[in-house]
Motif scaffolding. Structure first.
Motif, PDB file in Angstrom:
ATOM      1  N   ILE A  39       1.644  18.690  19.724  1.00  0.00           N
ATOM      2  CA  ILE A  39       0.235  18.349  19.295  1.00  0.00           C
ATOM      3  C   ILE A  39      -0.902  19.501  19.147  1.00  0.00           C
ATOM      4  O   ILE A  39      -1.772  19.455  19.639  1.00  0.00           O
ATOM      5  CB  ILE A  39      -0.341  17.369  20.583  1.00  0.00           C
ATOM      6  CG1 ILE A  39       0.937  16.121  20.891  1.00  0.00           C
ATOM      7  CG2 ILE A  39      -1.583  16.538  20.062  1.00  0.00           C
ATOM      8  CD1 ILE A  39       0.275  15.295  21.837  1.00  0.00           C
TER       9      ILE A  39
ATOM     10  N   LYS B 153      -4.785  26.147  31.860  1.00  0.00           N
ATOM     11  CA  LYS B 153      -4.592  24.724  31.554  1.00  0.00           C
ATOM     12  C   LYS B 153      -3.340  24.075  32.117  1.00  0.00           C
ATOM     13  O   LYS B 153      -3.247  23.125  32.879  1.00  0.00           O
ATOM     14  CB  LYS B 153      -4.439  24.636  29.888  1.00  0.00           C
ATOM     15  CG  LYS B 153      -6.026  24.360  29.195  1.00  0.00           C
ATOM     16  CD  LYS B 153      -5.748  23.832  27.831  1.00  0.00           C
ATOM     17  CE  LYS B 153      -6.490  24.457  26.763  1.00  0.00           C
ATOM     18  NZ  LYS B 153      -6.285  24.088  25.462  1.00  0.00           N
TER      19      LYS B 153
ATOM     20  N   LEU C 123       0.841  24.810  12.828  1.00  0.00           N
ATOM     21  CA  LEU C 123       1.752  25.165  13.522  1.00  0.00           C
ATOM     22  C   LEU C 123       2.943  24.405  13.814  1.00  0.00           C
ATOM     23  O   LEU C 123       4.068  24.887  14.298  1.00  0.00           O
ATOM     24  CB  LEU C 123       1.115  25.543  15.021  1.00  0.00           C
ATOM     25  CG  LEU C 123      -0.060  26.313  14.831  1.00  0.00           C
ATOM     26  CD1 LEU C 123      -0.508  26.168  16.391  1.00  0.00           C
ATOM     27  CD2 LEU C 123       0.192  27.772  14.620  1.00  0.00           C
TER      28      LEU C 123
ATOM     29  N   TYR D 225      -4.707   8.628   6.905  1.00  0.00           N
ATOM     30  CA  TYR D 225      -4.394   7.180   7.377  1.00  0.00           C
ATOM     31  C   TYR D 225      -4.410   6.216   6.186  1.00  0.00           C
ATOM     32  O   TYR D 225      -3.958   5.071   6.201  1.00  0.00           O
ATOM     33  CB  TYR D 225      -5.572   6.865   8.333  1.00  0.00           C
ATOM     34  CG  TYR D 225      -5.318   7.588   9.842  1.00  0.00           C
ATOM     35  CD1 TYR D 225      -4.662   6.766  10.642  1.00  0.00           C
ATOM     36  CD2 TYR D 225      -5.941   8.579  10.136  1.00  0.00           C
ATOM     37  CE1 TYR D 225      -4.427   7.276  11.774  1.00  0.00           C
ATOM     38  CE2 TYR D 225      -5.907   9.444  11.386  1.00  0.00           C
ATOM     39  CZ  TYR D 225      -4.810   8.666  12.014  1.00  0.00           C
ATOM     40  OH  TYR D 225      -4.605   8.987  13.545  1.00  0.00           O
TER      41      TYR D 225
HETATM   42  P1  NAD Z   1      -7.335  20.349  19.584  1.00  0.00           P
HETATM   43  O1  NAD Z   1      -8.182  21.310  18.990  1.00  0.00           O
HETATM   44  O2  NAD Z   1      -8.160  19.235  20.726  1.00  0.00           O
HETATM   45  O3  NAD Z   1      -6.181  20.757  20.369  1.00  0.00           O
HETATM   46  C1  NAD Z   1      -5.340  21.660  19.789  1.00  0.00           C
HETATM   47  C2  NAD Z   1      -4.473  22.554  20.910  1.00  0.00           C
HETATM   48  O4  NAD Z   1      -3.772  23.414  20.459  1.00  0.00           O
HETATM   49  C3  NAD Z   1      -5.529  23.162  21.756  1.00  0.00           C
HETATM   50  O5  NAD Z   1      -4.976  22.995  23.140  1.00  0.00           O
HETATM   51  C4  NAD Z   1      -5.040  24.499  21.584  1.00  0.00           C
HETATM   52  O6  NAD Z   1      -5.237  25.478  22.531  1.00  0.00           O
HETATM   53  C5  NAD Z   1      -3.663  24.619  21.152  1.00  0.00           C
HETATM   54  N1  NAD Z   1      -3.533  25.614  20.008  1.00  0.00           N
HETATM   55  C6  NAD Z   1      -2.337  26.485  20.054  1.00  0.00           C
HETATM   56  N2  NAD Z   1      -2.470  27.430  19.263  1.00  0.00           N
HETATM   57  C7  NAD Z   1      -3.475  27.331  18.484  1.00  0.00           C
HETATM   58  C8  NAD Z   1      -4.107  27.956  17.546  1.00  0.00           C
HETATM   59  N3  NAD Z   1      -3.701  29.087  17.046  1.00  0.00           N
HETATM   60  N4  NAD Z   1      -5.316  27.749  17.326  1.00  0.00           N
HETATM   61  C9  NAD Z   1      -6.113  26.417  17.720  1.00  0.00           C
HETATM   62  N5  NAD Z   1      -5.435  25.849  18.548  1.00  0.00           N
HETATM   63  C10 NAD Z   1      -4.242  26.267  19.182  1.00  0.00           C
HETATM   64  O7  NAD Z   1      -7.026  19.603  18.407  1.00  0.00           O
HETATM   65  P2  NAD Z   1      -6.330  17.993  18.611  1.00  0.00           P
HETATM   66  O8  NAD Z   1      -7.240  16.994  18.239  1.00  0.00           O
HETATM   67  O9  NAD Z   1      -5.657  17.664  19.841  1.00  0.00           O
HETATM   68  O10 NAD Z   1      -5.275  17.909  17.351  1.00  0.00           O
HETATM   69  C11 NAD Z   1      -3.977  18.336  17.615  1.00  0.00           C
HETATM   70  C12 NAD Z   1      -3.068  17.550  16.518  1.00  0.00           C
HETATM   71  O11 NAD Z   1      -3.078  16.161  17.024  1.00  0.00           O
HETATM   72  C13 NAD Z   1      -3.309  17.583  14.938  1.00  0.00           C
HETATM   73  O12 NAD Z   1      -2.036  17.898  14.172  1.00  0.00           O
HETATM   74  C14 NAD Z   1      -4.206  16.373  14.791  1.00  0.00           C
HETATM   75  O13 NAD Z   1      -4.120  16.156  13.540  1.00  0.00           O
HETATM   76  C15 NAD Z   1      -3.459  15.377  15.686  1.00  0.00           C
HETATM   77  N6  NAD Z   1      -4.348  14.246  15.953  1.00  0.00           N
HETATM   78  C16 NAD Z   1      -3.737  13.024  15.879  1.00  0.00           C
HETATM   79  C17 NAD Z   1      -4.460  12.007  16.539  1.00  0.00           C
HETATM   80  C18 NAD Z   1      -3.756  10.568  16.291  1.00  0.00           C
HETATM   81  O14 NAD Z   1      -4.723   9.426  16.740  1.00  0.00           O
HETATM   82  N7  NAD Z   1      -2.406  10.402  15.977  1.00  0.00           N
HETATM   83  C19 NAD Z   1      -5.705  12.079  16.828  1.00  0.00           C
HETATM   84  C20 NAD Z   1      -6.093  13.376  17.089  1.00  0.00           C
HETATM   85  C21 NAD Z   1      -5.602  14.544  16.611  1.00  0.00           C
END
Ligand code: NAD
Length: 372
Positions: A114, A78, A119, A223
């Motif tokens: 993110i 990545k 974590l 939200y």
């Molecule tokens: P996702 O699963 O798509 O991505 C998570 C990332 O974290 C992945 O790249 C994964 O490889 C990595 N990661 C690192 N350590 C990990 C572990 N131990 N287990 C699993 N994944 C691990 O999730 P996402 O949708 O990108 O969400 C990530 C954060 O963003 C969350 O806190 C979520 O609430 C937030 N989020 C916010 C919004 C918004 O509109 N503000 C929208 C979506 C997600």
């Protein structure tokens, strides 16, 4: 049309976060030419290159004041892809073991965390100790105690901590807040927030208590929790809540499927909200006072947000939420700008304190009072 409202309805935030004026009549749009931005730029590294991290990276391409310059990821392939796609130099790439070394990298000002919710605390504190500002996704932590630790650690390290509340910069949301603040809705009596979607894959981290901290409430219900506060403009002083679960296999112990919750506010208003992972098309805010009402549907999705108030339709053009958010956050971090609705660590901590109270109220069946 009330003249101030007329003016504000013409005040549009451009994708660059720089306000410009346009006439209501779209046949005669007169935009002042945008000035070339020459101020400071926030150099950002994204930690967690998943779905939302990618969305933020794409949105930052058109940000004027924030620039993606680094990545932190556990997946080397990545990192390679992102380096090629966003022109990121090798020296700005880190993994979860070595990212404390960011301390010695003057090319990175801030890290946007993110990753899965479970974590956030440890990663935020490590970034703060490395002397970099932190933007952390919502929910900022698993509970209020963790959120407080993060706020304290960032204060101690003298770095800013912001939470990824993109709706705090959304023009239609801000126009309703303006109308409420200026008394156009009268005395606020009631807010309704509906937040939910039907979640798929049962193996994803969002349904894992350790990584998510709960279920729908942590992810989407937040939200309505946050929205009730910025729409009404107060923090709730009591909470009641009721939980229902139709699928205890998918939604295991500690992972909430559906919770209905109610708030009481110091000024006498109440709120009634629904958080769920089991229904689609739930993304609606409604607020009413003794002089008027406002409604957003959809209220918090990626947009376009749609809405109206008793004064009429809200007619701002759609802006990419994350682009405006990053522009505005750069202003907050680099220039001490004050947002209309706070996005700092204390703001995130307040939501976590309320969510703790919602879970307690749902568990005990009793009203939980919140002391501020
Ligand atoms: P996702 O699963 O798509 O991505 C998570 C990332 O974290 C992945 O790249 C994964 O490889 C990595 N990661 C690192 N350590 C990990 C572990 N131990 N287990 C699993 N994944 C691990 O999730 P996402 O949708 O990108 O969400 C990530 C954060 O963003 C969350 O806190 C979520 O609430 C937030 N989020 C916010 C919004 C918004 O509109 N503000 C929208 C979506 C997600």
């Amino acid at each position: 049309m009330n003249s101030r409202r007329g003016f504000l309805q013409k005040l549009v935030v451009s994708a660059a976060g720089i306000p410009f004026l346009s006439w209501d009549d779209s046949s005669q749009i007169i935009n002042f030419p945008e000035k070339k931005y020459e101020g400071p730029v926030l150099k950002v590294a994204i930690m967690g290159l998943g779905g939302y991290g990618t969305m933020v990276a794409e949105a930052m391409k058109t940000s004027t004041r924030a620039k993606l310059v680094g990545v932190i990821s556990g997946t080397p392939s990545k990192i390679k892809n992102w380096q090629a796609k966003y022109n990121i130099p090798e020296k700005n790439c880190y993994n979860y073991e070595n990212f404390d070394a960011i301390k010695n990298n003057p090319d990175i000002d801030a890290v946007y965390v993110i990753t899965p919710n479970g974590l956030h605390k440890e990663q935020t504190i490590r970034v703060a100790k490395a002397g970099k500002h932190v933007i952390c996704e919502k929910p900022m932590a698993l509970n209020a105690a963790e959120a407080k630790e993060m706020v304290d650690a960032c204060k101690k390290a003298n770095v800013k901590l912001l939470v990824g509340y993109r709706m705090h910069f959304e023009p239609k949301t801000l126009e309703i807040i303006r109308q409420r603040k200026e008394g156009e809705l009268g005395k606020i009596l009631f807010f309704q927030g509906l937040s939910g979607f039907r979640i798929g894959d049962p193996t994803q981290w969002r349904l894992n208590k350790k990584l998510a901290g709960g279920g729908a409430m942590m992810d989407i219900g937040i939200y309505s929790v946050n929205g009730a506060r910025y729409m009404i403009g107060e923090d709730p002083v009591w909470v009641t809540a009721q939980e229902t679960k139709t699928d205890p296999v998918k939604f295991k112990e500690g992972v909430d499927e559906t919770i209905q919750f109610q708030f009481g506010f110091p000024g006498g208003a109440t709120a009634s909200c629904l958080s769920t992972y089991n229904m689609n098309n739930l993304d609606r805010f409604f607020i009413t006072g003794d002089k008027g009402f406002a409604e957003l549907y959809p209220a918090t999705g990626y947009g376009p947000i749609k809405g109206r108030t008793s004064n009429g339709e809200l007619e701002y053009p759609h802006v990419t939420h994350q682009t405006v958010q990053m522009d505005e956050m750069a202003g907050i971090i680099l220039e001490g700008k004050q947002p209309i609705v706070p996005v700092d660590g204390e703001e995130g901590w307040k939501d976590m304190k309320i969510i703790d109270a919602i879970y307690l109220a749902a568990k005990t069946g009793k009203r939980v009072d919140i002391k501020w």
